[in-house]
Design an enzyme around this catalytic site. Sequence first.
Site, short mmCIF file in Angstrom:
data_model
loop_
_atom_site.label_atom_id
_atom_site.label_comp_id
_atom_site.label_asym_id
_atom_site.label_seq_id
_atom_site.Cartn_x
_atom_site.Cartn_y
_atom_site.Cartn_z
N GLY A 61 0.85 -1.19 0.00
CA GLY A 61 0.00 0.00 0.00
C GLY A 61 0.88 1.23 0.00
O GLY A 61 2.05 1.15 0.36
N CYS A 88 5.40 -6.15 1.46
CA CYS A 88 5.79 -4.74 1.46
C CYS A 88 5.13 -4.00 2.63
O CYS A 88 5.47 -4.27 3.78
CB CYS A 88 5.47 -4.11 0.10
SG CYS A 88 6.21 -2.50 -0.12
N TYR A 89 4.14 -3.14 2.38
CA TYR A 89 3.46 -2.47 3.49
C TYR A 89 2.89 -3.52 4.46
O TYR A 89 2.86 -3.32 5.67
CB TYR A 89 2.34 -1.58 2.95
CG TYR A 89 1.53 -0.88 4.01
CD1 TYR A 89 2.00 0.30 4.59
CD2 TYR A 89 0.31 -1.41 4.45
CE1 TYR A 89 1.27 0.95 5.58
CE2 TYR A 89 -0.43 -0.77 5.44
CZ TYR A 89 0.05 0.41 5.99
OH TYR A 89 -0.67 1.05 6.97
N HIS A 175 8.16 -7.60 -3.85
CA HIS A 175 6.85 -7.96 -4.42
C HIS A 175 6.92 -9.28 -5.18
O HIS A 175 7.32 -9.32 -6.34
CB HIS A 175 6.38 -6.84 -5.36
CG HIS A 175 5.96 -5.62 -4.62
ND1 HIS A 175 4.68 -5.43 -4.16
CD2 HIS A 175 6.67 -4.55 -4.21
CE1 HIS A 175 4.61 -4.29 -3.51
NE2 HIS A 175 5.81 -3.72 -3.52
N GLU A 177 4.52 -10.90 -6.35
CA GLU A 177 3.44 -11.04 -7.32
C GLU A 177 3.78 -10.49 -8.69
O GLU A 177 3.08 -10.76 -9.66
CB GLU A 177 2.16 -10.36 -6.77
CG GLU A 177 2.18 -8.84 -6.71
CD GLU A 177 2.88 -8.26 -5.48
OE1 GLU A 177 3.70 -8.98 -4.87
OE2 GLU A 177 2.63 -7.09 -5.15
N SER A 229 -23.78 -10.26 -25.44
CA SER A 229 -23.28 -9.03 -26.04
C SER A 229 -22.31 -9.31 -27.18
O SER A 229 -21.91 -8.40 -27.89
CB SER A 229 -22.56 -8.21 -24.97
OG SER A 229 -21.36 -8.87 -24.59
N GLY A 230 -21.92 -10.57 -27.33
CA GLY A 230 -20.88 -10.87 -28.31
C GLY A 230 -19.52 -10.91 -27.64
O GLY A 230 -18.55 -11.37 -28.22
N GLY A 231 -19.44 -10.44 -26.40
CA GLY A 231 -18.17 -10.45 -25.66
C GLY A 231 -17.94 -11.81 -25.01
O GLY A 231 -18.83 -12.68 -25.00
N VAL A 232 -16.75 -11.97 -24.45
CA VAL A 232 -16.35 -13.25 -23.87
C VAL A 232 -17.20 -13.60 -22.64
O VAL A 232 -17.70 -14.72 -22.51
CB VAL A 232 -14.86 -13.20 -23.43
CG1 VAL A 232 -14.43 -14.51 -22.82
CG2 VAL A 232 -13.97 -12.82 -24.59
N ASP A 233 -17.36 -12.63 -21.75
CA ASP A 233 -18.00 -12.93 -20.46
C ASP A 233 -19.44 -13.43 -20.63
O ASP A 233 -19.82 -14.44 -20.04
CB ASP A 233 -18.00 -11.68 -19.55
CG ASP A 233 -16.60 -11.13 -19.35
OD1 ASP A 233 -15.64 -11.87 -19.60
OD2 ASP A 233 -16.48 -9.96 -18.96
N SER A 234 -20.22 -12.71 -21.44
CA SER A 234 -21.61 -13.14 -21.56
C SER A 234 -21.71 -14.45 -22.33
O SER A 234 -22.58 -15.28 -22.06
CB SER A 234 -22.49 -12.05 -22.19
OG SER A 234 -22.14 -11.83 -23.53
N LYS A 372 -10.59 -12.56 -15.67
CA LYS A 372 -10.80 -12.75 -17.11
C LYS A 372 -10.11 -14.01 -17.66
O LYS A 372 -10.70 -14.76 -18.45
CB LYS A 372 -10.24 -11.51 -17.84
CG LYS A 372 -10.64 -11.40 -19.28
CD LYS A 372 -12.00 -10.80 -19.36
CE LYS A 372 -12.43 -10.49 -20.76
NZ LYS A 372 -13.72 -9.78 -20.73
#
Length: 516
Positions: A61, A88-89, A175, A177, A229-234, A372
Amino acid sequence: MTGSQPVPSQRILVLDCGAQYSQLIARKVREQQVYAEIVPCDLPAAEIARRQPAGLILSGGPASVYEDGAPACDPGIWQLGVPVLGICYGLQLLAHQLGGEVRGGGRREYGAAALTWQTPSPLSGDLPPTMDCWMSHGDAVQRLPAGFAVLATTASCGVAAAGDVARRLYGVQFHPEVTHTPQGSQLLANFVHQVCGCDASWTMGNFVERAVAGIRAQVGTGRVLCALSGGVDSAVMAALVHRAIGQQLTCVFVDHGLLRAGERDDVERAFGGYAGLELIVVDATERFMTALAGVDDPERKRKIIGAEFINTFRDAQRQAGEFGFLAQGTIYPDVIESGSSKAATIKSHHNVGGLPAELGFELVEPLRLLFKDEVRRVGEELGLPTSLVWRQPFPGPGLAVRVLGDLTAERIRMVRESDAILRAEVAAAGLERQISQYFTVLAPVRSVGVMGDARTYAHPIIIRAVVTDDFMTARPARLPHELLERIATRIVNEVRGINRCLFDYSSKPPATIEWE
Ligand code: XMP
């Protein structure tokens, strides 16, 4: 209410102390096939205990532990007997709360450093005795609390890693990550598997099984409506809900006339073979074009598109009959981001794949826990076509935010055709997966050119291509010059009304990815 998320039995809680990297920590833990969830750092210890985490990670942070109002955990967490890793923090907070000392106002250390492990522990496990790590801090731990030992040092940091092995409390100043700490993933793996004792059971195969059971339990014999919607998620959400309840699902796909070339066909093809799935395709081009006529302000465009989408969906719903449930492709970053009220409104993101619960449904949101990359892997598990699963994101308002100024059919055509050329050439060059998002934008200016023997006075097209992990920041993609030249030549030759092609070299920030 969204009761269909499968909650895994083992979890790591990432206590967010205001880091830009909290999402990354959770993602990196999940790469070790252990479920991780982000929570505010001051979540009461009793609530943390109720969630029965296998381990806690305190994030980094920007604050100093001595600042007024600096993020702090409930000190009760140290009595829970749950393993902790401070990053870290998070390490400084651990030292501060357990009676150690943190030195403030020191020289900032930013960048790569060579770390040497001094004392073996389950955290370092089989890591090499020296390794590169990424530092980004001002304050540092000066004196460790009782029971802690220094585990690693760098030339300028006396406490690069520390731990109380008996109490399973650890902290690292660097870090793990970020990719600049090449062995960072292994360190996180050591923490979650060796220290916390987690199995590697967070796999997308297991997720699909649990999600299917969760959706069935929530929906029973009810009927579910969803917007594609044509997107990946939907798309992934619809395939998952269909796997769970088959013909109880009806999908609505609204063609607002602002789609990319081939988008509608792709969706019809992908879902055409799903037994029993009712797919309603509504051609609402005229309705949207009428509402958008003469509007050139970006925010007004977005608002109108959001409102018209809901009206169109409502009409389709009336025709399709009675539905108790609405399935949405909400994913974990949407959930995290909507938890923050501090961010200024840069753009009103109208995720037209998502609809407000005020429409009177109970929500089914089976992807609410996923990042995602996990959504894409679920799509692959479900056998969706690669072209759909790996497609780049596409904004809800569609090409409207890529046609600067007035929205006319003619101007939308120029963006659609140039976008199709760009996509075809990027695919032919085999670069689809290397570039996070790429598209064309029509600028509302004209310039002089010459074509054949004639003077032209026409628009430029701008190519935008970016590389990003999280779409919050981005840098311009480095495309080969020959490729750019080929794309420019094709666009100018093949798209009527365009006589120049420009490349947008800006980063986000200060620009945004889309132009409106
Ligand atoms: P910006 O332009 O804000 O975009 O840098 C970041 C990412 O979000 C997408 N985007 C949207 N997605 N509804 C969406 O579903 C929207 O209204 C919207 N606006 C931008 C953009 O394409 C990029 O991937």
